[in-house]
Design a protein around this motif. Structure first.
Motif, short mmCIF file in Angstrom:
data_model
loop_
_atom_site.label_atom_id
_atom_site.label_comp_id
_atom_site.label_asym_id
_atom_site.label_seq_id
_atom_site.Cartn_x
_atom_site.Cartn_y
_atom_site.Cartn_z
N ASP A 227 0.90 -1.04 -0.15
CA ASP A 227 0.14 -0.26 0.08
C ASP A 227 0.77 1.06 -0.02
OD1 ASP A 227 -2.37 -1.34 -0.07
OD2 ASP A 227 -2.27 -1.82 2.11
N LEU A 228 2.03 0.91 -0.31
CA LEU A 228 3.03 2.29 -0.32
C LEU A 228 2.63 3.15 -1.45
CD1 LEU A 228 6.64 0.51 0.22
CD2 LEU A 228 5.11 1.68 1.69
N THR A 229 2.77 4.47 -1.44
CA THR A 229 2.57 5.27 -2.63
C THR A 229 3.58 5.14 -3.70
OG1 THR A 229 3.96 7.26 -1.51
CG2 THR A 229 1.58 7.19 -0.86
N ILE A 230 3.59 5.87 -4.75
CA ILE A 230 4.60 5.76 -5.86
C ILE A 230 5.80 6.23 -5.37
CG2 ILE A 230 4.95 6.51 -8.29
CD1 ILE A 230 2.03 5.89 -8.82
N SER A 231 5.57 7.51 -4.60
CA SER A 231 6.78 8.12 -4.20
C SER A 231 7.60 7.30 -3.31
CB SER A 231 6.63 9.40 -3.75
OG SER A 231 5.81 10.33 -4.46
N GLU A 232 6.94 6.52 -2.48
CA GLU A 232 7.74 5.85 -1.37
C GLU A 232 8.27 4.63 -2.04
OE1 GLU A 232 4.76 6.38 2.70
OE2 GLU A 232 4.11 5.03 0.98
N ILE A 233 7.65 3.90 -3.11
CA ILE A 233 8.27 2.84 -3.61
C ILE A 233 9.45 3.28 -4.57
CG2 ILE A 233 7.86 1.29 -5.59
CD1 ILE A 233 5.01 1.12 -4.67
N ALA A 234 9.41 4.53 -5.43
CA ALA A 234 10.40 4.82 -5.84
C ALA A 234 11.77 5.19 -4.90
CB ALA A 234 10.26 6.29 -6.73
N TYR A 235 11.69 5.75 -3.68
CA TYR A 235 12.53 5.80 -3.00
C TYR A 235 13.31 4.61 -2.33
CZ TYR A 235 11.63 10.90 -2.98
OH TYR A 235 11.49 12.28 -3.39
N GLU A 236 12.22 3.50 -2.17
CA GLU A 236 12.68 2.30 -1.46
C GLU A 236 13.32 1.52 -2.74
OE1 GLU A 236 10.11 -0.42 0.28
OE2 GLU A 236 9.60 1.10 1.80
N VAL A 237 13.30 1.59 -4.01
CA VAL A 237 14.26 1.11 -4.72
C VAL A 237 15.08 1.74 -5.58
CG1 VAL A 237 12.23 -0.54 -5.56
CG2 VAL A 237 12.66 1.61 -6.94
N GLY A 238 15.69 3.00 -4.89
CA GLY A 238 16.70 3.67 -4.90
C GLY A 238 16.78 4.77 -6.04
N PHE A 245 12.09 7.87 -11.98
CA PHE A 245 11.64 6.77 -11.90
C PHE A 245 10.55 6.29 -12.76
CE2 PHE A 245 8.11 4.41 -9.52
CZ PHE A 245 8.57 3.28 -9.68
N SER A 246 9.58 7.34 -12.90
CA SER A 246 8.45 7.19 -13.74
C SER A 246 8.83 6.90 -15.35
CB SER A 246 7.55 8.22 -13.66
OG SER A 246 6.29 8.29 -14.37
N ASN A 247 9.87 7.71 -15.80
CA ASN A 247 10.24 7.56 -17.10
C ASN A 247 10.85 6.39 -17.25
OD1 ASN A 247 9.24 10.25 -17.78
ND2 ASN A 247 11.25 11.08 -17.51
N THR A 248 11.67 5.93 -16.30
CA THR A 248 12.42 4.50 -16.53
C THR A 248 11.40 3.42 -16.58
OG1 THR A 248 14.37 5.25 -15.50
CG2 THR A 248 14.04 3.00 -15.73
N MET A 252 10.46 0.77 -19.82
CA MET A 252 10.91 -0.71 -19.39
C MET A 252 9.46 -1.43 -19.45
SD MET A 252 14.02 -0.66 -16.98
CE MET A 252 14.38 -2.45 -17.16
N THR A 253 8.51 -0.92 -19.07
CA THR A 253 7.16 -1.72 -19.10
C THR A 253 6.14 -1.19 -20.06
OG1 THR A 253 6.15 -0.28 -17.32
CG2 THR A 253 7.68 -2.05 -16.71
N GLY A 254 6.18 -0.11 -20.65
CA GLY A 254 5.11 0.69 -21.38
C GLY A 254 4.05 1.07 -20.63
N ARG A 255 4.35 1.30 -19.42
CA ARG A 255 3.20 1.85 -18.39
C ARG A 255 3.85 2.86 -17.72
NH1 ARG A 255 -1.69 -1.00 -17.37
NH2 ARG A 255 -1.99 -2.64 -18.84
N ARG A 256 3.19 3.78 -17.15
CA ARG A 256 3.54 4.42 -16.01
C ARG A 256 3.09 3.86 -14.69
NH1 ARG A 256 6.92 8.64 -17.72
NH2 ARG A 256 6.24 9.30 -19.39
N PRO A 257 3.87 4.13 -13.57
CA PRO A 257 3.61 3.50 -12.44
C PRO A 257 2.34 3.53 -11.87
CG PRO A 257 5.55 4.55 -12.23
CD PRO A 257 5.02 5.07 -13.46
#
Length: 276
Positions: A227-238, A245-248, A252-257
């Protein structure tokens, strides 16, 4: 499921080569590394799974299915509990070859395929040719190449190279940190040049490519199973930049987070059925 039951199930899948075998149940995880004489379609309602095959790991998110060609050795690991797993094993395509069936792929599930999978939820075991159930499943199989044009392009290579294992473990354990080749080399007893060379030789991709794959795969997992926010997830994965994060992620997936996270809602909204 005890080991003898697992072995019996694996044998049952292939005992009638011309039949389609259906197994709607809990997972195929904790099975030994194995292969089938039949092609395998797996769809999971809820949870996240990884396929390990051909020295690579494949991430299967919600609202996607997995195709494993006949004869490919593999095992599946389920990270989170699921409501139900739908496995269908189809006879070999030797008489009617199509390149689609010859390679591992992870593809989105559209509404048509989802309804067809759910329609078969009360079938289990061997489905004989000449029956309405067999004809239905054969139609399902035949439409896969037409509805599956865009495989998920996230594949993380794995290796048995014991020298590299500490470096890979370090990456996974410190994913939220700023990771450089120099930092990991110093932490694991390599020179930078040697570590770079070992990455390329063992994984066939560079250190930076591997790091990006691991970060995005971990982000996909967290988007679907936390239930983490997208911002929290971005920071947790570096990532220290949400836009980076969103652009990468998109490249790689063809979707936005945010769009990918909606797969969790779609998966939770499905009727999981009652088959055990």
């Amino acid at each position: 499921m005890d080991q003898s039951t697992k072995e019996n199930l694996l044998s049952a899948i292939d005992e009638q080569p011309q039949h389609t075998y259906v197994w709607h149940s809990k997972f195929e995880d904790r099975f030994r590394h194995h292969k089938h004489l039949k092609g395998q379609l797996t769809y999971v309602e809820g949870g996240v799974i990884f396929l390990y095959a051909n020295d690579k790991s494949y991430f299967l998110p919600g609202r996607h299915y997995l195709w494993i060609p006949a004869g490919v050795e593999h095992h599946l690991a389920h990270r989170y509990r699921s409501a139900i797993v739908r496995n269908i094993y189809f006879e070999s395509n030797a008489e009617h070859p199509n390149p689609f069936y010859d390679k591992i792929g992870i593809y989105p599930v559209n509404n048509l395929l989802l309804e067809m999978l759910k329609y078969s939820e009360h079938w289990n075991g061997n489905i004989a040719p000449g029956t309405p159930q067999y004809d239905f499943l054969n139609t399902l199989k035949n439409i896969l190449p037409d509805i599956s044009k865009h495989p998920l392009p996230i594949v993380v290579p794995t290796t048995d190279n014991e020298r590299l294992r500490p470096a890979l473990q370090y990456i996974h354990q410190h994913l939220s940190e700023e990771l450089t080749l120099a930092k990991i080399a110093a932490a694991t007893g390599f020179s930078e040049r040697t570590l770079s060379r070992v990455f390329l030789a063992s994984l066939d991709i560079s250190f930076f490519q591997y790091l990006k794959l691991v970060r995005i795969t971990k982000a996909m997992e967290k988007l679907l199973e936390s239930d983490l926010t997208i911002s929290e997830i971005a920071y947790e994965v570096g990532y220290d930049s949400i836009s980076s994060f969103s652009n990468t992620f998109f490249k790689m997936t063809g979707r936005r987070p945010s769009s990918f996270k909606e797969l969790k809602i779609a998966s939770l909204s499905q009727d999981p059925g009652t088959t055990q």
